[in-house]
Design a protein around this motif. Structure first.
Motif, PDB file in Angstrom:
ATOM      1  N   SER A  19      -4.132 -12.316  10.494  1.00  0.00           N
ATOM      2  CA  SER A  19      -3.529 -12.922   9.312  1.00  0.00           C
ATOM      3  C   SER A  19      -4.307 -14.142   8.847  1.00  0.00           C
ATOM      4  O   SER A  19      -4.205 -14.543   7.696  1.00  0.00           O
ATOM      5  CB  SER A  19      -2.081 -13.303   9.605  1.00  0.00           C
ATOM      6  N   GLN A  20      -5.114 -14.730   9.784  1.00  0.00           N
ATOM      7  CA  GLN A  20      -5.881 -15.919   9.414  1.00  0.00           C
ATOM      8  C   GLN A  20      -7.293 -15.574   8.953  1.00  0.00           C
ATOM      9  O   GLN A  20      -8.076 -16.462   8.632  1.00  0.00           O
ATOM     10  CB  GLN A  20      -5.943 -16.872  10.625  1.00  0.00           C
ATOM     11  N   GLU A  21      -7.647 -14.294   8.949  1.00  0.00           N
ATOM     12  CA  GLU A  21      -8.997 -13.892   8.550  1.00  0.00           C
ATOM     13  C   GLU A  21      -9.239 -14.238   7.079  1.00  0.00           C
ATOM     14  O   GLU A  21      -8.389 -13.994   6.225  1.00  0.00           O
ATOM     15  CB  GLU A  21      -9.165 -12.391   8.775  1.00  0.00           C
ATOM     16  N   LEU A  22     -10.403 -14.786   6.800  1.00  0.00           N
ATOM     17  CA  LEU A  22     -10.722 -15.156   5.424  1.00  0.00           C
ATOM     18  C   LEU A  22     -11.131 -13.926   4.631  1.00  0.00           C
ATOM     19  O   LEU A  22     -11.963 -13.127   5.072  1.00  0.00           O
ATOM     20  CB  LEU A  22     -11.847 -16.189   5.401  1.00  0.00           C
ATOM     21  N   GLU A  23     -10.550 -13.787   3.458  1.00  0.00           N
ATOM     22  CA  GLU A  23     -10.836 -12.667   2.574  1.00  0.00           C
ATOM     23  C   GLU A  23     -11.587 -13.146   1.339  1.00  0.00           C
ATOM     24  O   GLU A  23     -11.475 -14.305   0.933  1.00  0.00           O
ATOM     25  CB  GLU A  23      -9.530 -11.988   2.133  1.00  0.00           C
ATOM     26  N   GLU A  81      -6.218 -24.472   1.526  1.00  0.00           N
ATOM     27  CA  GLU A  81      -7.092 -23.539   2.252  1.00  0.00           C
ATOM     28  C   GLU A  81      -7.812 -22.538   1.354  1.00  0.00           C
ATOM     29  O   GLU A  81      -8.274 -21.507   1.834  1.00  0.00           O
ATOM     30  CB  GLU A  81      -6.299 -22.781   3.321  1.00  0.00           C
ATOM     31  N   GLN A  97     -12.270 -17.596  -1.516  1.00  0.00           N
ATOM     32  CA  GLN A  97     -12.129 -17.186  -0.128  1.00  0.00           C
ATOM     33  C   GLN A  97     -10.928 -17.908   0.473  1.00  0.00           C
ATOM     34  O   GLN A  97     -10.699 -19.088   0.203  1.00  0.00           O
ATOM     35  CB  GLN A  97     -13.392 -17.504   0.673  1.00  0.00           C
ATOM     36  N   GLY A  98     -10.174 -17.196   1.266  1.00  0.00           N
ATOM     37  CA  GLY A  98      -9.001 -17.756   1.924  1.00  0.00           C
ATOM     38  C   GLY A  98      -8.262 -16.667   2.654  1.00  0.00           C
ATOM     39  O   GLY A  98      -8.655 -15.489   2.624  1.00  0.00           O
ATOM     40  N   THR A  99      -7.197 -17.016   3.312  1.00  0.00           N
ATOM     41  CA  THR A  99      -6.378 -15.984   3.944  1.00  0.00           C
ATOM     42  C   THR A  99      -5.627 -15.215   2.866  1.00  0.00           C
ATOM     43  O   THR A  99      -5.404 -15.722   1.756  1.00  0.00           O
ATOM     44  CB  THR A  99      -5.369 -16.603   4.920  1.00  0.00           C
ATOM     45  N   LYS A 100      -5.237 -14.001   3.198  1.00  0.00           N
ATOM     46  CA  LYS A 100      -4.499 -13.194   2.222  1.00  0.00           C
ATOM     47  C   LYS A 100      -3.202 -13.896   1.814  1.00  0.00           C
ATOM     48  O   LYS A 100      -2.829 -13.885   0.632  1.00  0.00           O
ATOM     49  CB  LYS A 100      -4.197 -11.818   2.781  1.00  0.00           C
ATOM     50  N   ASN A 102      -2.543 -17.101   1.605  1.00  0.00           N
ATOM     51  CA  ASN A 102      -2.798 -18.196   0.661  1.00  0.00           C
ATOM     52  C   ASN A 102      -3.290 -17.696  -0.686  1.00  0.00           C
ATOM     53  O   ASN A 102      -2.964 -18.263  -1.732  1.00  0.00           O
ATOM     54  CB  ASN A 102      -3.796 -19.182   1.273  1.00  0.00           C
TER      55      ASN A 102
END
Length: 543
Positions: A19-23, A81, A97-100, A102
């Motif tokens: 869940s913290q992976e940057l997209e 973020e 770029q950010g987590t999904k 956010n």
């Protein structure tokens, strides 16, 4: 029971990490509320040269020319973020770029219309298969030579015919969007471009979008752009001459040599927008995108329809602004991908495949058609055993559609110089129709190899759309005024006396329309006014 609990903890931990992976995602906006202000002051968004290009081709300003709404950008940048990595006024979008979690919150902001994730699985579409992409910059250089080596790659297109007539790209601006230009600032083959001279080619500037730096000569880990530029603009007398040595250039870095990510598409669109605003006429891009380091972002052949990828959509807008966009077809013809890449699939770009010195198709040259069944590539130029300048400053052989594209881009500049009243779309179509397979295109060769000599001769035989030129007063005593229209390029003025002796020669632009003839002897003269392939001869009487 303990094992089960441990598994639950592990599952929870993995879910948290995921869940913290940057997209990577594109955030699109609804509108541009400040557009009336910009339309009333167009020089706040475009240079005069860019405006002139639109005027000359009857292209109206539109909402795509207006910068992104500053307040919308501010709202996104203040979100927790979230990192803004690139922006596009044409597509009214930010690359973030950010987590999904956010990024999804951005949908609640004023002005935000939608979010499009680079990972299609997050857009609730099927994920795409992983394919390894071979970068166009993986080129094998072989032996160096030292005399007249570029002759074949120019003569194949009958380009020497235009050069002999004096059409060498002068007055035309070409943007090279690529990976790195380290060495252009020192290598002798580019010294002519480094000298500011209106009669020769010149490097006008550039920008490194990857590193957000004005140092476009910095070491990026790739000198691919240097070699690409050399096929157009390098000049070493009796040894190496590019296809448009007198053109002017902007050098833009958009390709991250160390990584393959969707951000590169967005940086390319930024570079194209910068080129447009500066009044560039031609863009060359020897880059292409199909798959990425993270396979969740990969494209499929179905996406090569000219309307799906971010870069191809941007490329199509670039063409609509009156620029000719020339791009490599790709080097995937002999591997599992096989087909063209983005932005080579864009409808209005001129996509170039590769042949060898004897005009046989190079096996690596990517196949068409586009996934919606349009002819791609459109044309061919030499891309196998092409002579380039390498990073050591030597003449070397290299392979790739990366070089067939810029060779073609240079010839586009030469042709356009000879017929400056033609629009970008007309120039592109003329090139396609002159090609040797125009009546019978194939999936790998497209329409074939263009003939720039036949284009020139055909247009000349048809008669030109003549530029209206007037001189006054006539007879004249001191100051002769030349009334010339608001068109691209310079006019050459040649003045001959009745014996045929040349007594005066000069170049005029539309803002330089007065000639002091006070010192001329009284009598009759003949004034030749040259503009592209047009020649006007006017009888002048000096009192």
């Amino acid at each position: 029971m303990k094992k089960y609990a441990a598994l639950l903890v592990l599952f929870f931990f993995e879910s948290l990490v995921f869940s913290q992976e940057l997209e990577n995602a594109w955030v699109y906006f609804e509108d541009k509320p400040s557009s009336p202000t910009y339309f009333s002051n167009p020089l706040t968004m475009l240079t005069q040269r860019a405006l002139d290009r639109r005027i000359n081709q009857s292209i109206a300003l539109d909402i795509k020319d207006v910068p992104l709404e500053a307040s919308y950008i501010s709202s996104v940048s203040s979100s927790p973020e979230i990192k803004i990595k690139a922006r596009s006024k044409w597509l009214n979008a930010l690359h973030v770029q950010g987590t999904k979690a956010n990024i999804d919150l951005l949908l609640s902001l004023t002005g935000v219309s939608s979010v499009d994730y680079g990972n299609n699985a997050l857009n609730k579409l099927s994920s795409k298969p992983s394919k390894k992409r071979r970068k166009f910059s993986d080129l094998k250089e072989v032996e160096s030579l030292d005399y007249g080596v570029t002759s074949n790659q120019i003569r194949m297109l009958q380009g020497e015919y235009l050069h002999d007539l004096g059409f060498t790209g002068q007055g035309y601006h070409i943007a090279v969007i690529d990976a790195g230009f380290k060495g252009v600032e020192t290598i002798s083959a580019f010294s002519r471009l480094r000298d500011s001279n209106l009669m020769n080619g010149e490097i006008l500037g550039g920008y490194d979008f990857v590193n957000r730096s004005m140092d476009y000569y910095a070491d990026t880990g790739s000198t691919h752009g240097l070699s690409v530029l050399s096929t157009i603009g390098a000049y070493s007398e009796t040894a190496f001459i590019g296809s448009a040595p007198d053109a002017h250039f902007y050098l833009f870095v958009s390709e991250d040599a160390a990584n393959e990510t969707p951000l590169e598409e967005s940086l390319w669109v930024e570079a194209a927008e910068r080129a447009d605003s500066l009044g560039v006429d031609i863009i060359n891009t020897s880059l292409g995108y199909t798959t990425f380091d993270d396979s969740s972002y990969n494209y499929t052949y179905a996406d090569m329809d000219g309307a799906t990828t971010f870069i191809s959509r941007g490329a199509e807008i670039a063409c609509s602004k009156g620029m000719v966009l020339v791009t490599s077809a790709g080097n995937e013809g002999s591997n599992s991908w096989k087909y063209i890449s983005a932005p080579a699939d864009a409808i209005s770009v001129l996509t170039v495949g590769a042949v060898n010195a004897t005009e046989q198709i190079a096996s690596f040259s990517s196949f068409g058609p586009s996934s919606d069944n349009r002819v791609k590539p459109e044309v061919l130029a030499q891309g196998k055993n092409v002579y380039v300048i390498n990073s050591s400053g030597n003449i070397a052989l290299s392979n790739g559609t990366s070089f067939s594209s810029p060779i073609m881009a240079g010839m586009v500049a030469c042709l356009w110089q000879s017929f400056p009243l033609k629009s970008a779309s007309e120039i592109r179509q003329l090139i396609i129709e002159s090609s040797n397979l125009y009546g019978n295109p194939t999936t790998q060769k497209g329409y074939g190899i263009p003939d720039f000599k036949s284009i020139y001769q055909s247009l000349l035989a048809q008669g030109l759309d003549m530029v209206s030129i007037q001189i006054y007063p006539n007879p004249v005593e001191e100051i002769l005024r030349v009334q010339i229209p608001n068109v691209k390029g310079d006019f050459e003025i040649q003045l001959y006396d009745v014996s045929g002796k040349l007594v005066f020669i000069n170049k005029l632009s539309r803002t330089d329309s007065e000639i002091n003839v006070e010192r001329l002897a009284t009598g009759i003269y003949f004034m030749n006014i040259l503009y592209g392939a047009q020649l006007n001869t006017i009888k002048l009487v000096k009192k």
